[in-house]
Design a protein around this motif. Structure first.
Motif, PDB file in Angstrom:
ATOM      1  N   ASN A  12       0.727  -1.160   0.076  1.00 56.87           N
ATOM      2  CA  ASN A  12       0.130   0.072  -0.037  1.00 56.87           C
ATOM      3  C   ASN A  12       0.923   1.308   0.112  1.00 56.87           C
ATOM      4  O   ASN A  12       0.573   2.242  -0.643  1.00 56.87           O
ATOM      5  N   HIS A  35      -6.371   0.218   0.296  1.00 60.57           N
ATOM      6  CA  HIS A  35      -6.549  -1.390   0.387  1.00 60.57           C
ATOM      7  C   HIS A  35      -6.368  -1.778  -0.847  1.00 60.57           C
ATOM      8  O   HIS A  35      -6.740  -1.654  -1.852  1.00 60.57           O
ATOM      9  N   GLU A  40      -9.054   4.302  -2.072  1.00 60.25           N
ATOM     10  CA  GLU A  40     -10.347   3.932  -1.610  1.00 60.25           C
ATOM     11  C   GLU A  40     -11.024   5.293  -1.317  1.00 60.25           C
ATOM     12  O   GLU A  40     -12.205   5.467  -1.178  1.00 60.25           O
ATOM     13  N   GLY A  53     -12.401   2.985   6.380  1.00 58.19           N
ATOM     14  CA  GLY A  53     -11.484   1.955   6.271  1.00 58.19           C
ATOM     15  C   GLY A  53     -12.245   0.578   7.195  1.00 58.19           C
ATOM     16  O   GLY A  53     -12.453  -0.284   6.276  1.00 58.19           O
ATOM     17  N   LYS A  56     -15.726  -0.561   5.806  1.00 55.12           N
ATOM     18  CA  LYS A  56     -15.435  -1.386   4.370  1.00 55.12           C
ATOM     19  C   LYS A  56     -14.862  -2.638   4.497  1.00 55.12           C
ATOM     20  O   LYS A  56     -15.054  -3.411   3.969  1.00 55.12           O
ATOM     21  N   TYR A  62      -5.613  -2.238   6.001  1.00 50.25           N
ATOM     22  CA  TYR A  62      -5.859  -1.185   5.197  1.00 50.25           C
ATOM     23  C   TYR A  62      -4.783  -0.132   5.618  1.00 50.25           C
ATOM     24  O   TYR A  62      -4.299  -0.242   6.724  1.00 50.25           O
TER      25      TYR A  62
END
Length: 84
Positions: A12, A35, A40, A53, A56, A62
């Protein structure tokens, strides 16, 4: 499991660095949520990014990263957001 989380956080961060120049155009000082190396969303506060985060992805890995021209890799513990 910790190893796979560390790898995800590193990926990431690498993805974040790749998109940083583009993000800086209109999001300097905001917080990016990533993510699976996908952006995102970008949020006004780290708490807002974290809440989104968690909503979701639950406890899945994440990353939340400050959009700045001097990015800092805060390491696994600072970037892996865990709730609970």
């Amino acid at each position: 499991m910790a190893h796979s989380i560390e790898v995800e956080i590193e990926r990431n961060y690498a993805a974040f660095l790749d998109m940083l120049e583009r993000l800086m155009l209109s999001n300097n000082g905001r917080y990016a949520l990533l993510h699976d190396q996908v952006l995102e969303g970008v949020f006004d506060s780290p708490g807002e990014a974290d809440r989104q985060g968690f909503a979701k992805f639950g406890r899945g890995p994440y990353s939340v990263q400050l959009v700045t021209d001097e990015p800092v890799d805060l390491g696994f513990m600072s970037n892996a957001i865990c709730q609970g």
